[in-house]
Design a protein around this motif. Sequence first.
Motif, PDB file in Angstrom:
ATOM      1  N   LYS A   1      17.467  84.966  61.286  1.00 37.50           N
ATOM      2  CA  LYS A   1      16.655  85.586  60.221  1.00 37.50           C
ATOM      3  C   LYS A   1      15.214  85.093  60.209  1.00 37.50           C
ATOM      4  O   LYS A   1      14.400  85.572  59.414  1.00 37.50           O
ATOM      5  CB  LYS A   1      17.282  85.310  58.848  1.00 37.50           C
ATOM      6  N   GLY A   2      14.881  84.116  61.050  1.00 43.02           N
ATOM      7  CA  GLY A   2      13.518  83.615  61.061  1.00 43.02           C
ATOM      8  C   GLY A   2      13.169  82.955  62.386  1.00 43.02           C
ATOM      9  O   GLY A   2      14.052  82.407  63.063  1.00 43.02           O
ATOM     10  N   VAL A   3      11.901  83.062  62.754  1.00 47.84           N
ATOM     11  CA  VAL A   3      11.416  82.477  64.007  1.00 47.84           C
ATOM     12  C   VAL A   3      10.070  81.800  63.753  1.00 47.84           C
ATOM     13  O   VAL A   3       9.208  82.362  63.075  1.00 47.84           O
ATOM     14  CB  VAL A   3      11.223  83.547  65.097  1.00 47.84           C
ATOM     15  N   GLU A   4       9.928  80.600  64.294  1.00 47.27           N
ATOM     16  CA  GLU A   4       8.654  79.899  64.213  1.00 47.27           C
ATOM     17  C   GLU A   4       8.206  79.476  65.611  1.00 47.27           C
ATOM     18  O   GLU A   4       9.043  79.117  66.444  1.00 47.27           O
ATOM     19  CB  GLU A   4       8.783  78.623  63.373  1.00 47.27           C
ATOM     20  N   ILE A   5       6.901  79.528  65.844  1.00 47.32           N
ATOM     21  CA  ILE A   5       6.319  78.986  67.070  1.00 47.32           C
ATOM     22  C   ILE A   5       5.425  77.829  66.641  1.00 47.32           C
ATOM     23  O   ILE A   5       4.639  77.967  65.693  1.00 47.32           O
ATOM     24  CB  ILE A   5       5.470  80.038  67.801  1.00 47.32           C
ATOM     25  N   GLY A   6       5.563  76.679  67.293  1.00 46.41           N
ATOM     26  CA  GLY A   6       4.736  75.525  66.950  1.00 46.41           C
ATOM     27  C   GLY A   6       4.913  75.132  65.490  1.00 46.41           C
ATOM     28  O   GLY A   6       6.031  75.017  64.998  1.00 46.41           O
ATOM     29  N   ALA A   7       3.798  74.977  64.789  1.00 42.20           N
ATOM     30  CA  ALA A   7       3.865  74.530  63.392  1.00 42.20           C
ATOM     31  C   ALA A   7       4.502  75.573  62.483  1.00 42.20           C
ATOM     32  O   ALA A   7       4.921  75.263  61.363  1.00 42.20           O
ATOM     33  CB  ALA A   7       2.458  74.217  62.897  1.00 42.20           C
ATOM     34  N   GLY A   8       4.575  76.804  62.948  1.00 42.59           N
ATOM     35  CA  GLY A   8       5.267  77.837  62.182  1.00 42.59           C
ATOM     36  C   GLY A   8       4.766  77.968  60.761  1.00 42.59           C
ATOM     37  O   GLY A   8       3.559  78.014  60.511  1.00 42.59           O
ATOM     38  N   PHE A   9       5.702  77.992  59.805  1.00 42.16           N
ATOM     39  CA  PHE A   9       5.333  78.192  58.404  1.00 42.16           C
ATOM     40  C   PHE A   9       4.550  77.015  57.820  1.00 42.16           C
ATOM     41  O   PHE A   9       3.890  77.144  56.789  1.00 42.16           O
ATOM     42  CB  PHE A   9       6.559  78.526  57.567  1.00 42.16           C
ATOM     43  N   ALA A  10       4.620  75.866  58.485  1.00 42.52           N
ATOM     44  CA  ALA A  10       3.820  74.729  58.013  1.00 42.52           C
ATOM     45  C   ALA A  10       2.328  75.038  58.155  1.00 42.52           C
ATOM     46  O   ALA A  10       1.495  74.466  57.445  1.00 42.52           O
ATOM     47  CB  ALA A  10       4.176  73.467  58.798  1.00 42.52           C
ATOM     48  N   SER A  11       1.976  75.979  59.037  1.00 42.84           N
ATOM     49  CA  SER A  11       0.568  76.340  59.244  1.00 42.84           C
ATOM     50  C   SER A  11      -0.074  76.872  57.974  1.00 42.84           C
ATOM     51  O   SER A  11      -1.286  76.777  57.787  1.00 42.84           O
ATOM     52  CB  SER A  11       0.424  77.416  60.324  1.00 42.84           C
TER      53      SER A  11
END
Lengths: 361, 361, 361, 361
Positions: D241-251
């Motif tokens: 249900k979710g995908v992050e690359i690198g810092a993802g949502f922390a960005s």
Amino acid sequence: MSGNSFGTLFCLTSFGESHGPAYGGVVDGCPPGLELKNEDLQKELDRRKPGSSRHVTQRRETDAVEILSGVYEGKTTGTAIGFLIRNEDQRSKDYAGIAGKFRPGHADYTYLQKYGVRDARGGGRASARETVIRVAAGAIAKKWLRERYGVGVRGYLAQLGPIAIPFRSWDSVDQNAFFSPDPERIQELETFMDQLRESGDSVGARVNVVAQKVPVGWGEPVYGRLDADIAAAMMSINAVKGVEIGAGFASVAQKGSEHGDEMAPRGFLGNNNGGVLGGISTGQDVTVSIALKPTSSIRLPRRTIDIHGQATTVQTAGRHDPCVGIRATPIAEAMLACVLMDHALRHRAQCGDVTPPVALR
Amino acid sequence: MSGNSFGTLFCLTSFGESHGPAYGGVVDGCPPGLELKNEDLQKELDRRKPGSSRHVTQRRETDAVEILSGVYEGKTTGTAIGFLIRNEDQRSKDYAGIAGKFRPGHADYTYLQKYGVRDARGGGRASARETVIRVAAGAIAKKWLRERYGVGVRGYLAQLGPIAIPFRSWDSVDQNAFFSPDPERIQELETFMDQLRESGDSVGARVNVVAQKVPVGWGEPVYGRLDADIAAAMMSINAVKGVEIGAGFASVAQKGSEHGDEMAPRGFLGNNNGGVLGGISTGQDVTVSIALKPTSSIRLPRRTIDIHGQATTVQTAGRHDPCVGIRATPIAEAMLACVLMDHALRHRAQCGDVTPPVALR
Amino acid sequence: MSGNSFGTLFCLTSFGESHGPAYGGVVDGCPPGLELKNEDLQKELDRRKPGSSRHVTQRRETDAVEILSGVYEGKTTGTAIGFLIRNEDQRSKDYAGIAGKFRPGHADYTYLQKYGVRDARGGGRASARETVIRVAAGAIAKKWLRERYGVGVRGYLAQLGPIAIPFRSWDSVDQNAFFSPDPERIQELETFMDQLRESGDSVGARVNVVAQKVPVGWGEPVYGRLDADIAAAMMSINAVKGVEIGAGFASVAQKGSEHGDEMAPRGFLGNNNGGVLGGISTGQDVTVSIALKPTSSIRLPRRTIDIHGQATTVQTAGRHDPCVGIRATPIAEAMLACVLMDHALRHRAQCGDVTPPVALR
Amino acid sequence: MSGNSFGTLFCLTSFGESHGPAYGGVVDGCPPGLELKNEDLQKELDRRKPGSSRHVTQRRETDAVEILSGVYEGKTTGTAIGFLIRNEDQRSKDYAGIAGKFRPGHADYTYLQKYGVRDARGGGRASARETVIRVAAGAIAKKWLRERYGVGVRGYLAQLGPIAIPFRSWDSVDQNAFFSPDPERIQELETFMDQLRESGDSVGARVNVVAQKVPVGWGEPVYGRLDADIAAAMMSINAVKGVEIGAGFASVAQKGSEHGDEMAPRGFLGNNNGGVLGGISTGQDVTVSIALKPTSSIRLPRRTIDIHGQATTVQTAGRHDPCVGIRATPIAEAMLACVLMDHALRHRAQCGDVTPPVALR
């Protein structure tokens, strides 16, 4: 992907109608570092330009092309190359008389039935003028193929209606308005075309295209064959009704002992296969021949129906090529070049590490 | 996408080699709810099966197909339809003699040069046996086209080497091993083939295919033309060297007044265009003709080179069709059906809301 | 197909660079008969236009769009829709100082290393200005989805740096420069942005997008899932680093009894799945949330290297959004609309004959 | 192309249902000359195999894979690689109770509404068992990436429901049934799972995947971004249900001065971007994180409707993973490997002549 894009890695997307403001194209996938300027495209566009002789449509178009992206300081950057060719000499009124009727042999009927609406001006999207985009894209492919692999793509008019024109030499091809490979036949062709134009009728043609110095190994089994993609490319050109590779239809009556090209340490001893075996280039000349039907827009009255299904007759004023085949040579060259470049990239992607094990002398 | 997939929405992916354990195919995009069982595919496969007469390869294959997915309780589910056909009668030793040589007219040379390695057994991926997958997929397309639109796709042998076979009737076509449309020519063909086989040579052929009751509006401008996709499909069949739509190469010598099919309230008055105008179906029969070259594997000695580039000669034992064209009819039908079904879906996607404005009587 | 095209049946091809003469797009596959004029595209373009508030780049662009093809007498014809947006306010000199250096977090380095050349002016192809093309294409998709299916696609700014903005109502979203769903937070956002701009730094953002009234059944197993294509579409937007569908990362800590949306005769009782199950739309709202990283071009000095690999520092003058997320809402809406329209067409192609068997009350 | 194929040049086509006779896959576009045998695929398949611990489904499958084509004498030939995995332990009767109902959170409802028919046995095509095909294809990609570029792709379980598992070392990952990067947490995970299983409920998970030694330059602007294709690949995995690359949502909450990775002559000084800038690989580790929702098939009673739209309840017997995330690590690795290999080939096609101008020390 809908029908206005062509190619897998070297991909051309085209838009525009005969009587709209402009035609445009986008070439995606071109390698970076290729020197490219408007003139490189213009040179090829001028070869197909209308009005270049009295034997083709007298529509006056400069066909001036403007590259809008993908080139920086004279070199391709590897990003999409967009270019535009403005329409100048539209005479939509020429079509007033036929807007509500279907020209025999023309796409008027099928476009209206498919889409429910159609741009009747000059055949809209179905106009052969769309080929300016192919020629412009082909110019890019030709340049890259020549500089990167020494590949040369050229063609000539092999038959004009009933007049077959056996190949004599490349020298004269670009010296005459017919792309005739035999300078001594020009007078005959001139006379034939003058009479044809007078009669208000049109005629078909055959164009041959050859790609020289194509490396061995381009093309993919089984559906992505080089010859299959060439066939699609050629058949997608307006008015083309037939495509041959190598011996083509002559293969039907040949014996295997006659058709199958034997080999010697220096290479193949014949080229019935037209430079393709199993869908993969052999390293010989890739030879293609296409049949173009006669122009469908003629000045003679023809039986047809109107958009209400009622019987009527139609005859086309307008400015039309009595033989679309005369200007088809640069277009066929362009399509062949695009297919070859696409397969050059596709081959490098999968087989970039392969050295062909057999070295011919 | 590499070369082993075919089609945009009705998409066939094929794998397998002549002497590997099996051939397989995946048909993606088939609408749900179509009644489908192994027999539907088997029926078509049996039409192209080897060993069905003394005029074709004596390789014995049941070509038994097994559907592995995409069908539930006798109906397609809309998910990928995978199917498998096991190889049974491989005689790889037949190829021991030629493993290190290149057969003239065969893909041996191009595969090795492209990939650096090749499966020499029976031509590996280049074997015409791959067409079992096309025929199986075509059976699905044929069934859907017939049930959904009443479209019929069929073909016949139009010429065998020097012997032209004018069309007489469909009745006899499936009654003889040649797919001849004229029962009275069978004896002549038999005699010709017996002599040919004796001579150890092979010969080419011409096959005609027709799709009937195709609705108007299938096909896309400009590169996604119906005829362009048909040309690619046909040229992707092993041994095909030429493709014609409608009048094909005869268009070259035609006048526009002769070629352009006139219209009347009841429809077109001719079909030089082969059911396609501007790349879009006209509602008439879609007519296609293809040229197949002579089988490259023959028993006569031929000059060639070995994998070290040294001159040598080769002659093929093995069990080969002296004329691949004889069994090409079901294959050409299958490819035409796949292209039509693909375009039926593509047309429905974009123009599903359109009602053709002109109703012919 | 290279990277500048997007979509299978509703296909967008884009070209242009930040400091070239123009950006252009081609939308292929749009159904015929859709009323469309420049204003329909312009309306959406104006929503993302720079210079609309002091919180975004002060680059002055009218972003005037011109449709060049595919529309006739105010309606789409079914052929390729080409459109052009001229660049006006380029200040390439702004980039003189950084041409030889790589901006941290920017694509400068990767473009040069990939292609060997790069258009350093404004990031060339990597500029967020390319999104004008997405917004223009999205306007076409939005209009068709609304008129054909009543689908509405809209979004809002859910978080600006550290400031979370809980959804309150759609009313205010288009009334403020932040696309904030809560009018009472505007002052807080203004203050934050003023301080940020002063500091020369930038910040990230979260944008939520929702598609309402999407019919059940759009999307394809297994790789062509609706949510997979949405994820690609969103991640292809400049600066996006994360994508969530429905509950997204919150699903990690959820129990199945909590996450799995129960059903009643009137429909689903929750929407943790974000309107997609098994890659296919459920008929509920399709809910997407994306994370955008802070703008990489900032006025603070940063350690980096030059094109010779030597250590140096860089700081960007130029005119940049301190938070690209502020203008991302219309872009995310556009991408979601394009994906939905593509799947609407894909679904109609394969399942045009299917009536969903279960009717919810 | 419909939804069962994945990738542009390195292309996987998949077929099969949970309770059909077999799953199969076709990998097209693999370069020739790669040493490959069944064991190479089997090794990876065994990592995701059910029944390997009491914490996953007790369905007993050997998942024995058979390569059917594309490999000759232990090496890939460059032609399509077909492979088959027979289903063995189907217990369709387990599904008798739920055939007429829709499991909350499951694709039962959407498949039936989309296609009008569905294979109810074990979720048919929607079953997570389809991922065997991804893992098998990924094994080929992993092997080629490692041998050709030294690229290593691996992952681990980063969170199990509420329990976050900070990375400690790669050593333990393949030593425990959870793919936990911290051996000291195993006991805690065991206890949690035992209680969960007892409760009849399920839980979500987070999996992190990393690709090491990826060369700079893979990926394409603008829509064909490496991270966009990774996002699609991950979101196409069941339950993601979710995908992050690198810092993802922390960005979102980061400042530009904090997020933008600075550079030094030896390379980047951070990796918030997760190894991708402007959609193109930076040469750093490519870092991806995905969210998996809890298994939808649980033993607890849930409110739902039947195929007639009537309210009812459902609870799933059957043998299901209480946490699909536990076995997702090899699957996510496989998808990442496939995307990287596809882009390695795509990059070589277009930029095969380019030497990255900047050499880091």
